[in-house]
Design an enzyme around this catalytic site. Structure first.
Site, PDB file in Angstrom:
ATOM      1  N   TYR A  94       4.929   6.003  17.337  1.00 42.99           N
ATOM      2  CA  TYR A  94       6.228   5.663  17.907  1.00 42.99           C
ATOM      3  C   TYR A  94       7.215   6.816  17.717  1.00 42.99           C
ATOM      4  CZ  TYR A  94      10.011   2.361  19.098  1.00 42.99           C
ATOM      5  OH  TYR A  94      11.057   1.692  19.698  1.00 42.99           O
ATOM      6  N   SER A 189      -0.645   4.039  14.302  1.00 44.96           N
ATOM      7  CA  SER A 189       0.498   3.154  14.512  1.00 44.96           C
ATOM      8  C   SER A 189       0.592   2.738  15.977  1.00 44.96           C
ATOM      9  CB  SER A 189       1.772   3.833  14.014  1.00 44.96           C
ATOM     10  OG  SER A 189       2.843   2.925  13.976  1.00 44.96           O
ATOM     11  N   GLN A 190       1.652   3.136  16.711  1.00 50.57           N
ATOM     12  CA  GLN A 190       1.710   2.827  18.138  1.00 50.57           C
ATOM     13  C   GLN A 190       0.448   3.286  18.842  1.00 50.57           C
ATOM     14  OE1 GLN A 190       5.195   3.540  21.202  1.00 50.57           O
ATOM     15  NE2 GLN A 190       4.077   5.455  20.929  1.00 50.57           N
ATOM     16  N   ASP A 275       2.139  -1.335   3.591  1.00 57.03           N
ATOM     17  CA  ASP A 275       2.762  -0.892   4.834  1.00 57.03           C
ATOM     18  C   ASP A 275       3.890  -1.847   5.208  1.00 57.03           C
ATOM     19  OD1 ASP A 275       3.362   0.006   7.380  1.00 57.03           O
ATOM     20  OD2 ASP A 275       1.268   0.304   7.952  1.00 57.03           O
ATOM     21  N   HIS A 304       2.822   3.178   5.276  1.00 62.45           N
ATOM     22  CA  HIS A 304       2.441   3.408   6.666  1.00 62.45           C
ATOM     23  C   HIS A 304       1.765   4.758   6.886  1.00 62.45           C
ATOM     24  CE1 HIS A 304       2.397   2.287  10.825  1.00 62.45           C
ATOM     25  NE2 HIS A 304       3.136   3.321  11.209  1.00 62.45           N
TER      26      HIS A 304
END
Length: 334
Positions: A94, A189-190, A275, A304
């Site tokens: 992101y 992540s994203q 996370d 994260h």
């Protein structure tokens, strides 16, 4: 930070009720077969660039994405190959863009083609981007992307991004130097959420590597995540108190935990138990629902950042073993 989510023993079996929205498969089938815009380019473009590297070839890529609007990327390939290459297609976290031409060399140095897809409208965090988004969203959206166009599945931002990701995989399958049977999708992540979405929408992938994936079990994430970007959803609903049901209805079409139920390719997940951005129970929701062969690496004391280069070593070994079990191409296609 100590974990405020479920303990690992519970996460390993966590399968919450997560209803599939009506018409989920029809929505995505219709999205992916929409007619192109008149006058837009309909073929990927690969332009070699000189970035000072002698052992890696780098190409500035433009792929017709959603609405056949161009999506930028970098394709990196080892020098001197004579057989079709296995390929890693990577989607970004992101806020991150594709960055500079000489970055992210690990996969090419390992002997694979590596496509990094720019994320439309993003590129303000860690690395710049070059792909515009055609729709800035309605007024009243929370800064960021999670509420952009959330009024309906048809207008939602991630409809465009997921389509971009599918088109990038298709472009690699058509590339004359790449073996279409040896394509792996990955991302952090994203990017991990996008890899999962692609895993459910594209048949015949060789593998999937979702790393601390975002966009999984979004209703839970929006309620328990302590840090952005899921907090964008909470901020939006804090103002638009009457839209909770409609917002989560839209988001359900983009939940990677639903796409995971359609996947068949082998997968290697990673999850970090501390996370606060992508809570581990949300990642395990997708992992436990993933329909193909799967394995997971758990980083108990990490946030994260997950396993970072420790996990990259796991991925390198996993891809090598995966491709070793597949037939290789005979020669580079002309």
């Amino acid at each position: 930070m100590p974990s405020a989510d479920l303990p690992l023993a519970e996460c390993l079996t966590y399968r919450p009720e997560l209803p599939l929205p009506d018409g989920f498969d029809d929505f995505w089938s219709a999205t992916l077969v929409e007619a192109p815009h008149d006058g837009a380019p309909d073929k990927p473009r690969f332009e070699e660039v000189d970035c000072g590297l002698s052992q890696v070839r780098t190409y500035d890529v433009s792929v017709p994405g959603y609405g056949v609007r161009p999506v930028s990327g970098w394709l990196r390939m080892p020098v001197g190959t004579t057989e079709p290459l296995g390929c890693v297609v990577e989607f970004l976290g992101y806020g991150r863009g594709r960055g500079l031409a000489h970055e992210q060399l690990t996969w090419a140095c390992a002997g694979y083609a590596h496509l990094v897809m720019d994320t439309r409208g993003q590129g303000w965090s860690a690395a710049g981007g070059d792909t515009a988004d055609i729709d800035p969203g309605a007024s009243g959206t929370v800064p960021g992307f999670l509420t952009r166009g959330v009024e309906s599945p048809e207008t939602y931002y991630y409809r465009r991004v997921v389509t971009d990701a599918v088109r990038c995989v298709e472009a690699m399958r058509e590339h004359p130097e790449i073996d279409p049977a040896r394509i792996v999708v990955t991302g952090v992540s994203q990017g991990g959420g996008l890899a999962l979405a692609v895993s459910g929408l594209v048949e015949g992938l060789a593998g999937v590597m979702p790393d601390v994936p975002f966009l999984c079990n979004i209703p839970r994430a929006a309620r328990i995540a302590g840090l952005p970007p899921y907090t964008e959803i909470a901020a939006y609903l804090q103002l638009h108190r009457d839209r909770t049901a409609s917002v989560f209805h839209t988001l359900s079409y983009f939940d990677a935990a639903h796409h995971a139920t359609r996947a068949t390719a082998p997968a290697l997940f990673s999850v970090a138990m501390m996370d606060e951005i992508c809570p581990p129970s949300t990642c395990f929701t997708a992992y436990n629902r993933y329909a193909g062969p799967k394995d997971v690496r758990v980083y108990e004391f990490n946030g994260h950042e997950g396993g970072t280069e420790h996990h990259r070593a796991e991925q390198l070994a996993w891809v090598r073993a995966l491709f070793a079990g597949l037939p290789t191409g005979q020669a580079v296609r002309s």
